[in-house]
Write a protein that holds these residues in place. Sequence first.
Motif, PDB file in Angstrom:
ATOM      1  N   SER A   1       5.887   1.180 -15.165  1.00  0.00           N
ATOM      2  CA  SER A   1       6.550   2.485 -15.096  1.00  0.00           C
ATOM      3  C   SER A   1       5.855   3.411 -14.099  1.00  0.00           C
ATOM      4  O   SER A   1       6.509   4.195 -13.419  1.00  0.00           O
ATOM      5  CB  SER A   1       6.604   3.134 -16.480  1.00  0.00           C
ATOM      6  OG  SER A   1       5.299   3.362 -16.971  1.00  0.00           O
ATOM      7  N   ASP A   2       4.531   3.328 -13.991  1.00  0.00           N
ATOM      8  CA  ASP A   2       3.812   4.137 -13.004  1.00  0.00           C
ATOM      9  C   ASP A   2       3.992   3.588 -11.593  1.00  0.00           C
ATOM     10  O   ASP A   2       4.109   4.336 -10.626  1.00  0.00           O
ATOM     11  CB  ASP A   2       2.314   4.184 -13.320  1.00  0.00           C
ATOM     12  CG  ASP A   2       2.002   4.994 -14.558  1.00  0.00           C
ATOM     13  OD1 ASP A   2       2.834   5.851 -14.934  1.00  0.00           O
ATOM     14  OD2 ASP A   2       0.946   4.766 -15.163  1.00  0.00           O
ATOM     15  N   ARG A   3       4.025   2.276 -11.482  1.00  0.00           N
ATOM     16  CA  ARG A   3       4.093   1.618 -10.178  1.00  0.00           C
ATOM     17  C   ARG A   3       5.414   1.909  -9.465  1.00  0.00           C
ATOM     18  O   ARG A   3       5.453   2.046  -8.256  1.00  0.00           O
ATOM     19  CB  ARG A   3       3.901   0.111 -10.387  1.00  0.00           C
ATOM     20  CG  ARG A   3       3.393  -0.619  -9.221  1.00  0.00           C
ATOM     21  CD  ARG A   3       2.993  -2.049  -9.532  1.00  0.00           C
ATOM     22  NE  ARG A   3       3.992  -2.793 -10.252  1.00  0.00           N
ATOM     23  CZ  ARG A   3       3.786  -3.392 -11.413  1.00  0.00           C
ATOM     24  NH1 ARG A   3       2.630  -3.334 -12.002  1.00  0.00           N
ATOM     25  NH2 ARG A   3       4.745  -4.072 -12.020  1.00  0.00           N
ATOM     26  N   ARG A   4       6.497   2.026 -10.196  1.00  0.00           N
ATOM     27  CA  ARG A   4       7.806   2.223  -9.567  1.00  0.00           C
ATOM     28  C   ARG A   4       7.952   3.608  -8.949  1.00  0.00           C
ATOM     29  O   ARG A   4       8.856   3.841  -8.149  1.00  0.00           O
ATOM     30  CB  ARG A   4       8.928   1.945 -10.545  1.00  0.00           C
ATOM     31  CG  ARG A   4       9.074   2.942 -11.653  1.00  0.00           C
ATOM     32  CD  ARG A   4      10.281   2.622 -12.544  1.00  0.00           C
ATOM     33  NE  ARG A   4      10.349   3.504 -13.666  1.00  0.00           N
ATOM     34  CZ  ARG A   4      10.835   4.741 -13.636  1.00  0.00           C
ATOM     35  NH1 ARG A   4      11.307   5.215 -12.507  1.00  0.00           N
ATOM     36  NH2 ARG A   4      10.855   5.494 -14.713  1.00  0.00           N
TER      37      ARG A   4
ATOM     38  N   ARG B   1       0.847  -1.187   0.000  1.00  0.00           N
ATOM     39  CA  ARG B   1       0.000   0.000   0.000  1.00  0.00           C
ATOM     40  C   ARG B   1       0.884   1.239   0.000  1.00  0.00           C
ATOM     41  O   ARG B   1       2.047   1.185   0.422  1.00  0.00           O
ATOM     42  CB  ARG B   1      -0.952   0.017   1.182  1.00  0.00           C
ATOM     43  CG  ARG B   1      -0.309   0.271   2.501  1.00  0.00           C
ATOM     44  CD  ARG B   1      -1.341   0.394   3.585  1.00  0.00           C
ATOM     45  NE  ARG B   1      -0.701   0.502   4.884  1.00  0.00           N
ATOM     46  CZ  ARG B   1      -1.342   0.490   6.011  1.00  0.00           C
ATOM     47  NH1 ARG B   1      -2.649   0.360   6.029  1.00  0.00           N
ATOM     48  NH2 ARG B   1      -0.699   0.591   7.149  1.00  0.00           N
ATOM     49  N   PRO B   2       0.351   2.367  -0.475  1.00  0.00           N
ATOM     50  CA  PRO B   2       1.141   3.600  -0.479  1.00  0.00           C
ATOM     51  C   PRO B   2       1.446   4.067   0.942  1.00  0.00           C
ATOM     52  O   PRO B   2       0.648   3.869   1.851  1.00  0.00           O
ATOM     53  CB  PRO B   2       0.228   4.611  -1.183  1.00  0.00           C
ATOM     54  CG  PRO B   2      -0.816   3.818  -1.871  1.00  0.00           C
ATOM     55  CD  PRO B   2      -0.949   2.539  -1.119  1.00  0.00           C
ATOM     56  N   VAL B   3       2.605   4.651   1.120  1.00  0.00           N
ATOM     57  CA  VAL B   3       2.996   5.231   2.400  1.00  0.00           C
ATOM     58  C   VAL B   3       2.762   6.732   2.318  1.00  0.00           C
ATOM     59  O   VAL B   3       3.165   7.372   1.350  1.00  0.00           O
ATOM     60  CB  VAL B   3       4.481   4.948   2.707  1.00  0.00           C
ATOM     61  CG1 VAL B   3       4.915   5.644   3.980  1.00  0.00           C
ATOM     62  CG2 VAL B   3       4.723   3.466   2.811  1.00  0.00           C
ATOM     63  N   GLY B   4       2.112   7.258   3.321  1.00  0.00           N
ATOM     64  CA  GLY B   4       1.822   8.685   3.329  1.00  0.00           C
ATOM     65  C   GLY B   4       2.832   9.483   4.133  1.00  0.00           C
ATOM     66  O   GLY B   4       3.826   8.955   4.637  1.00  0.00           O
ATOM     67  N   THR B   5       2.524  10.733   4.304  1.00  0.00           N
ATOM     68  CA  THR B   5       3.348  11.627   5.109  1.00  0.00           C
ATOM     69  C   THR B   5       3.137  11.314   6.588  1.00  0.00           C
ATOM     70  O   THR B   5       2.243  10.533   6.957  1.00  0.00           O
ATOM     71  CB  THR B   5       2.964  13.093   4.843  1.00  0.00           C
ATOM     72  OG1 THR B   5       1.604  13.282   5.264  1.00  0.00           O
ATOM     73  CG2 THR B   5       3.118  13.446   3.376  1.00  0.00           C
TER      74      THR B   5
ATOM     75  N   THR C   1       5.951   2.808  -1.167  1.00  0.00           N
ATOM     76  CA  THR C   1       5.038   1.804  -0.620  1.00  0.00           C
ATOM     77  C   THR C   1       5.631   1.084   0.588  1.00  0.00           C
ATOM     78  O   THR C   1       6.819   1.186   0.870  1.00  0.00           O
ATOM     79  CB  THR C   1       4.701   0.736  -1.685  1.00  0.00           C
ATOM     80  OG1 THR C   1       5.892   0.030  -2.033  1.00  0.00           O
ATOM     81  CG2 THR C   1       4.090   1.354  -2.917  1.00  0.00           C
ATOM     82  N   GLU C   2       4.755   0.331   1.253  1.00  0.00           N
ATOM     83  CA  GLU C   2       5.174  -0.591   2.310  1.00  0.00           C
ATOM     84  C   GLU C   2       4.502  -1.937   2.064  1.00  0.00           C
ATOM     85  O   GLU C   2       3.387  -1.998   1.548  1.00  0.00           O
ATOM     86  CB  GLU C   2       4.817  -0.048   3.693  1.00  0.00           C
ATOM     87  CG  GLU C   2       3.334   0.060   3.957  1.00  0.00           C
ATOM     88  CD  GLU C   2       3.024   0.558   5.355  1.00  0.00           C
ATOM     89  OE1 GLU C   2       3.766   0.227   6.305  1.00  0.00           O
ATOM     90  OE2 GLU C   2       2.019   1.266   5.505  1.00  0.00           O
ATOM     91  N   ALA C   3       5.201  -3.011   2.413  1.00  0.00           N
ATOM     92  CA  ALA C   3       4.669  -4.359   2.229  1.00  0.00           C
ATOM     93  C   ALA C   3       3.562  -4.616   3.239  1.00  0.00           C
ATOM     94  O   ALA C   3       3.611  -4.149   4.372  1.00  0.00           O
ATOM     95  CB  ALA C   3       5.774  -5.389   2.392  1.00  0.00           C
ATOM     96  N   MET C   4       2.540  -5.365   2.816  1.00  0.00           N
ATOM     97  CA  MET C   4       1.410  -5.634   3.704  1.00  0.00           C
ATOM     98  C   MET C   4       1.296  -7.115   4.051  1.00  0.00           C
ATOM     99  O   MET C   4       1.508  -7.502   5.165  1.00  0.00           O
ATOM    100  CB  MET C   4       0.113  -5.136   3.072  1.00  0.00           C
ATOM    101  CG  MET C   4       0.085  -3.625   2.924  1.00  0.00           C
ATOM    102  SD  MET C   4       0.479  -2.750   4.441  1.00  0.00           S
ATOM    103  CE  MET C   4      -0.901  -3.138   5.444  1.00  0.00           C
TER     104      MET C   4
ATOM    105  N   LEU D   1      -4.621   5.113  -3.985  1.00  0.00           N
ATOM    106  CA  LEU D   1      -4.321   5.574  -5.335  1.00  0.00           C
ATOM    107  C   LEU D   1      -5.559   6.224  -5.940  1.00  0.00           C
ATOM    108  O   LEU D   1      -6.661   5.703  -5.808  1.00  0.00           O
ATOM    109  CB  LEU D   1      -3.879   4.398  -6.202  1.00  0.00           C
ATOM    110  CG  LEU D   1      -2.629   3.650  -5.740  1.00  0.00           C
ATOM    111  CD1 LEU D   1      -2.366   2.467  -6.642  1.00  0.00           C
ATOM    112  CD2 LEU D   1      -1.427   4.574  -5.704  1.00  0.00           C
ATOM    113  N   LYS D   2      -5.375   7.372  -6.600  1.00  0.00           N
ATOM    114  CA  LYS D   2      -6.504   8.011  -7.281  1.00  0.00           C
ATOM    115  C   LYS D   2      -7.009   7.135  -8.414  1.00  0.00           C
ATOM    116  O   LYS D   2      -8.203   7.035  -8.653  1.00  0.00           O
ATOM    117  CB  LYS D   2      -6.098   9.377  -7.826  1.00  0.00           C
ATOM    118  CG  LYS D   2      -5.925  10.428  -6.776  1.00  0.00           C
ATOM    119  CD  LYS D   2      -5.591  11.763  -7.390  1.00  0.00           C
ATOM    120  CE  LYS D   2      -5.397  12.799  -6.311  1.00  0.00           C
ATOM    121  NZ  LYS D   2      -5.016  14.092  -6.869  1.00  0.00           N
ATOM    122  N   ASN D   3      -6.082   6.514  -9.132  1.00  0.00           N
ATOM    123  CA  ASN D   3      -6.429   5.600 -10.216  1.00  0.00           C
ATOM    124  C   ASN D   3      -5.817   4.236  -9.894  1.00  0.00           C
ATOM    125  O   ASN D   3      -4.650   3.999 -10.199  1.00  0.00           O
ATOM    126  CB  ASN D   3      -5.907   6.123 -11.554  1.00  0.00           C
ATOM    127  CG  ASN D   3      -6.218   5.193 -12.700  1.00  0.00           C
ATOM    128  OD1 ASN D   3      -6.984   4.249 -12.563  1.00  0.00           O
ATOM    129  ND2 ASN D   3      -5.610   5.452 -13.841  1.00  0.00           N
TER     130      ASN D   3
END
Length: 176
Positions: free
Chosen positions: A144-147, A114-118, A151-154, A134-136
């Motif tokens: 290329s977008d994913r890299r 999952r994305p890591v936030g501030t 993120t952090e592993a879940m 993710l917005k999309n």
Amino acid sequence: MAEIHIIGEVDTAKDFRKQHLFCKWYIQIGNNWRVLSGKKEGQTQVASTEFEDICRWSYPIDLHLATSGIQGWPKLYLQVYHLDWLGRSHLFGYGLLTIPTLPGQHDLDCYTWRPVGTLQEKLVQFFLGGGPQLKNPLMILSASDRRKINTEAMGVVSFKITVIFRNFFDYGVEYN
């Protein structure tokens, strides 16, 4: 047309830090593909990891596809959610898995993230739940977008899938 049958199940989830999980899954296919029967998406029931470290879903997948070319090979895109103590669902991880290109039975593991936030977003997430999303969500289909995503592993979602090919040799597609 060449055909592929994907039969199996969303089996288990393990190593997630929360209980009461469910999974939404989607099969992403290219323009050369069409669905002959079955569903391209589904959602498991909510299962708890309260008494053991594994969440058991055993949710069936049964899909029959036809193709005129192998571009856009099927990929399994998934989102794992958890229910909090108020019954609210929170996105807990994304995953992507390519359907095997060999016929037969396959035990597959999909590692989720999952994305890591501030720091501020982490504090809000700790006290109120939720978290960055993710917005999309379909952007994870593009490497290329994913890299570009921090993120952090879940956890790991396991699948048991049987892949059956039909008429692939007749259309010049060989596999070994």
